[in-house]
Scaffold this active site. Sequence first.
Site, short mmCIF file in Angstrom:
data_model
loop_
_atom_site.label_atom_id
_atom_site.label_comp_id
_atom_site.label_asym_id
_atom_site.label_seq_id
_atom_site.Cartn_x
_atom_site.Cartn_y
_atom_site.Cartn_z
CB ALA B 173 -1.09 -0.18 1.11
CG ASP B 174 3.13 2.32 3.17
OD1 ASP B 174 3.53 3.98 4.05
OD2 ASP B 174 2.35 1.67 3.92
CG HIS B 175 6.71 0.11 -2.04
ND1 HIS B 175 7.22 -0.84 -0.83
CD2 HIS B 175 7.87 1.04 -1.47
CE1 HIS B 175 7.78 -0.89 -0.32
NE2 HIS B 175 8.29 0.43 -0.73
#
Lengths: 418, 403
Positions: B173-175
């Site tokens: 999700a972050d990347h």
Amino acid sequence: MPVGSALSGLRVVEHAGFIPGPYCAKLLADSGAEIIKIEEPGIGDSSRRFGPFPGDRPRPESSGLFQYLNGGKLGITLDCRDPEGLDILKRLLKDADIYIGDRNRSEMAELRLGYEDLKPLNPRLVVLSVTPFGETGPCCEWEGSDLIACQMSGVSYTTPTVVDDPPSQPPLRPGGRQTDYLAGVTGAVAVMFAILARGKTGRGQHIDVSQQAAAATFLHQEIPPYTHDPGGFYQIHMAKRKRSGWGPVGYLPCKDGYIAMGCREEYQWRVFLGEVFGPNWGDKKELSEVLPDFSKFDLWVIINNWARIRPMIVEWCMRHSRDEIFNLARQKGLPIAPCNDPSDLLKSEQLKSRDYFVEATVGESRVTMPGAPFRLNEYQSRAKGRAPTMGEHNREVFCGRLGLTEEDLARLKKRKVI
Amino acid sequence: MNSLPLEGIRVADFSWVIVGPYSTQWLAMMGAEVIRIESTLRMDILRRQPPFADGVQGADRSGLFNGLNMSKKSCTLDLRRPEAIELARRLIKVSDVVVEQFSYGMMDRFGLSFESLRQLKPDLVLVSVSGMGRTGPLRELSGYNESFLAYSGLATITGYEVGPPVLSGGVWADHATGMNLTLAILTALYRRSQTGLGQTVDISMLESVAAQIPEAIIDYAMNGRATSRTGNHDRDMAPHSCYPCAGDDQWVAISVRNDEEWRAFCGAIGNPRWACDPKYATAQGRLQHQDELDRLVSEWTRKREKRWVAEMLQRAGVPAGPTLNVEEVVHDPQLNHRGFFVNPEHPEIGRRLALGMPWIMSESEGTIGSAPTIGQDNAYVFGELLGLSDEEFARLVGEGVIR
């Protein structure tokens, strides 16, 4: 300021299929760029043949995937192997800002569409090539896919799952076709870097994006252990695939599905154990065996005893629904979320309030689709233009913009150039 | 001729951990001066987490931090102090982009609300990244990667056919959001360059991730059908999975995308009798008989080496590739050919391999510098950029404002 128009005035010619190239163009279109999409006459973009289809009836104008990726684009058909077709493409590129392609370098050179051919034609043109492995190197002629990019980038091998029986549980890719979309976003990022560079130099340039490399950039948590502490941290925690990720963080079953347990700071665990799991947690005999002194526990107690604590928490979760647990967690400010499926998403008040979803026409139905992944300024969701039928805008583009006549069109059609 | 697109652009970077820094690292590599505003009192979690270089702990020795913050600068401010906020505002006044990733309302509480920053410098690009977005009933929700994978629906469709949802590789999700965030910032900078007007970006991890699972969402909206977990299978293509190869935990990925590739596959493996069965001739047939097909393909791959299988199938025009572990990725000939791995010299720990850029641009090469030690650039930021005298600087350090 008119919304969705940050890139108004930019003209993109897209010569790509399936997901990466078309999604790259879609992202630029979401911000207002104009996209002319080229499809091969008679054959069309392969995503027309991929679902979902309404009622599972495959028809080239009814693919939900094609609509999502290509809504609002101008669609033309063109056989660029034909000299007249190539000439038409070059005339389009002369006035374009961005050219997106997904063929490998030798194919492009064969077609006389290599950067050396295009640069003199239009020195301001930004040419993006997005391919599975890149334009040069031992794998540059390889065919790819999302699955292959996941497996060859290390993303799959480093998936944090408890793998009890490795021989029957291969390394996983994330759901859907994640690196295909990622390749598109990465391409769009590189294109915008080039457009900004052009603002300073007045010149375009050539960009080579590799889907494998884009996926490999996600290994920020995995490569450092190997290069900073290979004999220590990497060897202990990561060399073999039987991993459980970050201990207590992960998905737990509950009464009607699963929840994401994200507590990873001490204060979060104190609140969860003290106020959510059970205010009288001290009365739970088994838990007090593991955590005898509430005032003295630290995070490592949870991590080291997770095998014993997890079943107790799961037993509690199984008596509560996703919504109940989520609401309790929200009240306490804890990082716990429900594992949603699309029906939950479509009902989400959060997404509705942000006007996230858009409606589009697929075949004869109106279908809800995800909206743009980011918003600038005062956002307003727009209904997505319909994706073009094959060659829908031939007349508008060839006659309207390039000055071809109806006779030209008929002739080209007869020769199957368009 | 190397022309860096973001030369002359300064980013006041209040973000931390993964999503913001992943995004601003691309900006830094492509020429922007990215100044992270840190604090020794409230250090980025990544500076505190192992692995540390050679197993020795230290805020400047963290592999995770050093890999996500290359080419950036670092200053320190205790943002609880009014004088620190004043310095932050002065830094923002000479910046072009502000990136923040705090919990809801934090910037306002600091006295750095976007409204006030807009008044301070109207043409700023103001960027907010959060889990749910800055508006909506769930705007105050705190969470990490797994929460947004869960809420967006990606978790539900990730996992083996029999089994629970699982996390994805990377910090997905972050990347994924981070790359979208970079695109949003560049789009805003372009718009600003055309109009002179400031821009505001509000990006939510939920919305970025959900934009990448359209097939599942559309299938439900269109047909009322929920997508189940299917391991490495695909909804439209078969054979499409990871098949066991010779050796311990060795696999090859094969994805046959259409009937033409299926015929090429059959030819490549010697047209065995079972492959000539007409039930496999169409994608629909292959999907219907997928389990049986997987077993038969596995029997063929099982005794063969994964790279040999991949190369042989690729020569026949069939998409295939070996599953690589971390060590194999670092030595992968294709990634190395592209110069993907970089080796910047870090002042404390020397050279350590890190990840570079996934694009190669003919006129904009990008620069790779090491990640900053904490507060490394305080003298530059406060002395040179903001013009503090030596005495003033020393006082603020002594009083713990610059800390």
